[in-house]
Scaffold this active site. Structure first.
Site, PDB file in Angstrom:
ATOM      1  N   GLY A   1       0.823  -1.198   0.000  1.00 25.97           N
ATOM      2  CA  GLY A   1       0.000   0.000   0.000  1.00 25.97           C
ATOM      3  C   GLY A   1       0.863   1.255   0.000  1.00 25.97           C
ATOM      4  O   GLY A   1       2.058   1.212   0.308  1.00 25.97           O
ATOM      5  N   CYS A   2       0.255   2.384  -0.346  1.00 28.73           N
ATOM      6  CA  CYS A   2       1.015   3.632  -0.491  1.00 28.73           C
ATOM      7  C   CYS A   2       1.495   4.165   0.857  1.00 28.73           C
ATOM      8  O   CYS A   2       2.690   4.442   1.044  1.00 28.73           O
ATOM      9  CB  CYS A   2       0.194   4.670  -1.237  1.00 28.73           C
ATOM     10  SG  CYS A   2      -1.450   4.970  -0.585  1.00 28.73           S
ATOM     11  N   PHE A   3       0.583   4.341   1.824  1.00 29.97           N
ATOM     12  CA  PHE A   3       1.009   4.764   3.155  1.00 29.97           C
ATOM     13  C   PHE A   3       2.009   3.757   3.729  1.00 29.97           C
ATOM     14  O   PHE A   3       3.015   4.129   4.352  1.00 29.97           O
ATOM     15  CB  PHE A   3      -0.186   4.870   4.102  1.00 29.97           C
ATOM     16  CG  PHE A   3      -0.838   6.221   4.145  1.00 29.97           C
ATOM     17  CD1 PHE A   3      -0.094   7.386   4.254  1.00 29.97           C
ATOM     18  CD2 PHE A   3      -2.218   6.332   4.103  1.00 29.97           C
ATOM     19  CE1 PHE A   3      -0.706   8.631   4.313  1.00 29.97           C
ATOM     20  CE2 PHE A   3      -2.851   7.575   4.166  1.00 29.97           C
ATOM     21  CZ  PHE A   3      -2.086   8.727   4.268  1.00 29.97           C
ATOM     22  N   ALA A   4       1.711   2.472   3.534  1.00 25.36           N
ATOM     23  CA  ALA A   4       2.581   1.427   4.078  1.00 25.36           C
ATOM     24  C   ALA A   4       3.998   1.541   3.535  1.00 25.36           C
ATOM     25  O   ALA A   4       4.977   1.339   4.265  1.00 25.36           O
ATOM     26  CB  ALA A   4       2.000   0.054   3.758  1.00 25.36           C
ATOM     27  N   THR A   5       4.121   1.880   2.250  1.00 22.69           N
ATOM     28  CA  THR A   5       5.450   2.017   1.657  1.00 22.69           C
ATOM     29  C   THR A   5       6.230   3.144   2.316  1.00 22.69           C
ATOM     30  O   THR A   5       7.382   2.958   2.748  1.00 22.69           O
ATOM     31  CB  THR A   5       5.321   2.263   0.146  1.00 22.69           C
ATOM     32  OG1 THR A   5       4.709   1.128  -0.473  1.00 22.69           O
ATOM     33  CG2 THR A   5       6.680   2.508  -0.486  1.00 22.69           C
TER      34      THR A   5
END
Length: 325
Positions: free
Chosen positions: A134-138
Site C-alpha cells: 500500500g502507499c502509506f505502508a510504503t
C-alpha cells in the site's frame, strides 16, 4: 519482449501504469481491460496519453496472451477473480496485485509481499505472484525498516502522514471534490488505517517480538499526489549511529535514498524515489519520508517488481524526473 495486461484500467493507478509500460523498453502492453469503458480509446480516459498510444479498452481478459498481469482493481476483487479464472491462468503467468487481498501472509496463498527494500531476495525469476504494498505502508515502512533491522523499535512510534487526493481513487466522493479538498486538511481513520497490518507484519519480520504501538494519524492533503510522512519515537541511540544504520540498510537499493537535507514533497513527485531524512531532537528520533503515492506507492514499485521477476535491471523504465519545476 514482456507481454503485459492490465485489469481495472480506468483508475489513476492504471493510467500511470499504462504510461510506464508503453514507455518501458522491454514491455509490450497487449491489452487494458475496463468493462465500463470497453470499446473506448485508452487516451479518451487517460488524456495525458494522447499521442502516445492507440490502445482501446477491452472487456476481455485473454490471460494466455500475456506474461504478466497487473491487477489495478478495488480491494476484494483479486481473490474471487483469480479463483473464477483458475483454469484459464497459464502456469507461467506472473501476477502483480496492487490491491490488499494478498498482502498479509496467512498460509493460504503464495503471494510474496513486494516491497523490494524488504524482500528483494524473494522476488526472483522463479517467483510467480506479488502482493504490491500500500502507499502509506510504503512510506512508513521505508522510514522504519532500518530501526527494526537493528532492534531499535522499543517504544511507541508516532506517525503523521498526509496524502494527495489521488490516493482516494478516481471515483467521486464527498471528500474528493475540488471545492472540498482545496485549501483544506483533515484526518481520517485515526489509529485504525488498514495499512497498519502490513506495516506491523514487515517490522516483525525484521524485529521478531516487535510489540510497540504504531500511533498513526492519516491526513488528507490539498494537493493531487504524494505522501509526506513524519515519524518519531524515543530512543537512547546516538544519531550518528542511526544515520549509519539507514545508509547501510539502503546501500545498493535503487530508489530509496537517505539525505542530510530537509526534504520536500516536490523532490519525489513523478518519480519512483523515496527520500528519507533522519534527525534526533530531545531524545526522540525523527524520521521524514516522502514518496509519490501513485508511483513509489503503487505502480512504480509494481514495475520495479516486474523488472525483478524477469531478471531486468531494477531501474529499467523508471528513470523519471521529479516535476518540482
Amino acid at each position: 519482449m514482456i507481454k503485459a495486461g492490465i485489469i481495472g484500467g480506468a483508475g489513476y493507478t492504471a493510467g500511470e501504469l499504462t504510461r510506464l509500460l508503453i514507455n518501458h523498453p522491454e514491455v509490450e502492453l497487449k491489452w487494458v481491460s475496463s468493462t465500463s469503458n470497453a470499446g473506448n480509446r485508452v487516451d479518451s480516459v487517460h488524456q495525458g496519453l494522447i499521442g502516445e498510444t492507440d490502445l482501446v479498452f477491452t472487456a476481455d481478459t485473454p490471460l494466455d496472451e500475456i506474461d504478466v498481469l497487473f491487477l489495478c482493481t478495488p480491494h476484494g476483487f483479486s481473490k474471487p477473480f483469480l479463483e473464477e479464472h483458475k483454469s484459464e491462468i497459464p502456469e507461467s503467468l506472473r501476477i502483480i496485485d496492487l490491491a490488499q487481498d494478498f498482502r498479509i501472509a496467512d498460509g493460504e496463498h503464495d503471494f510474496v509481499y513486494g516491497l523490494p527494500e524488504l524482500n528483494r531476495e524473494r522476488v526472483t525469476t522463479d517467483t510467480k505472484h506479488i502482493a504490491n504494498p500500500g502507499c502509506f505502508a510504503t512510506a512508513i515502512q521505508l522510514a522504519l525498516l532500518p530501526l527494526a533491522k537493528n532492534g531499535l523499535l522499543t517504544d511507541d512510534v508516532h506517525i503523521h502522514a498526509v496524502t494527495g487526493s489521488t490516493g482516494a481513487g478516481v471515483k467521486p466522493g464527498p471528500t474528493k471534490h475540488f471545492s472540498w479538498r482545496n485549501d483544506n486538511v483533515s484526518i481520517y481513520k485515526p489509529f485504525k488505517h488498514q495499512h497498519l497490518l502490513e506495516i506491523r507484519q514487515s517490522l516483525t519480520q525484521l524485529q521478531p517480538g516487535f510489540e510497540s504501538n504504531l500511533e498513526f494519524i492519516p491526513m488528507r492533503g490539498c494537493f493531487s499526489r504524494g505522501i509526506f510522512a513524519t515519524l518519531y519515537l524515543r530512543s537512547e541511540a546516538d544519531l550518528d549511529d542511526v544515520k549509519r544504520m539507514y545508509n547501510d540498510f539502503y546501500a545498493g537499493h535503487a530508489f530509496t535514498f537517505v539525505t542530510d537535507k530537509d526534504i520536500d514533497l516536490k523532490d519525489v513527485v513523478n518519480t519512483n524515489k523515496c527520500l528519507i531524512h533522519v534527525d534526533k531532537i530531545d531524545g526522540k528520533i525523527l524520521i521524514t519520508s516522502a514518496i509519490d503515492n501513485l508511483l513509489k506507492g503503487a505502480v512504480g514499485t509494481a514495475v520495479h517488481n516486474m523488472n525483478l521477476l524477469f531478471g531486468l535491471p531494477e531501474r529499467t523504465g523508471l528513470a523519471l524526473k521529479a516535476s518540482a519545476f
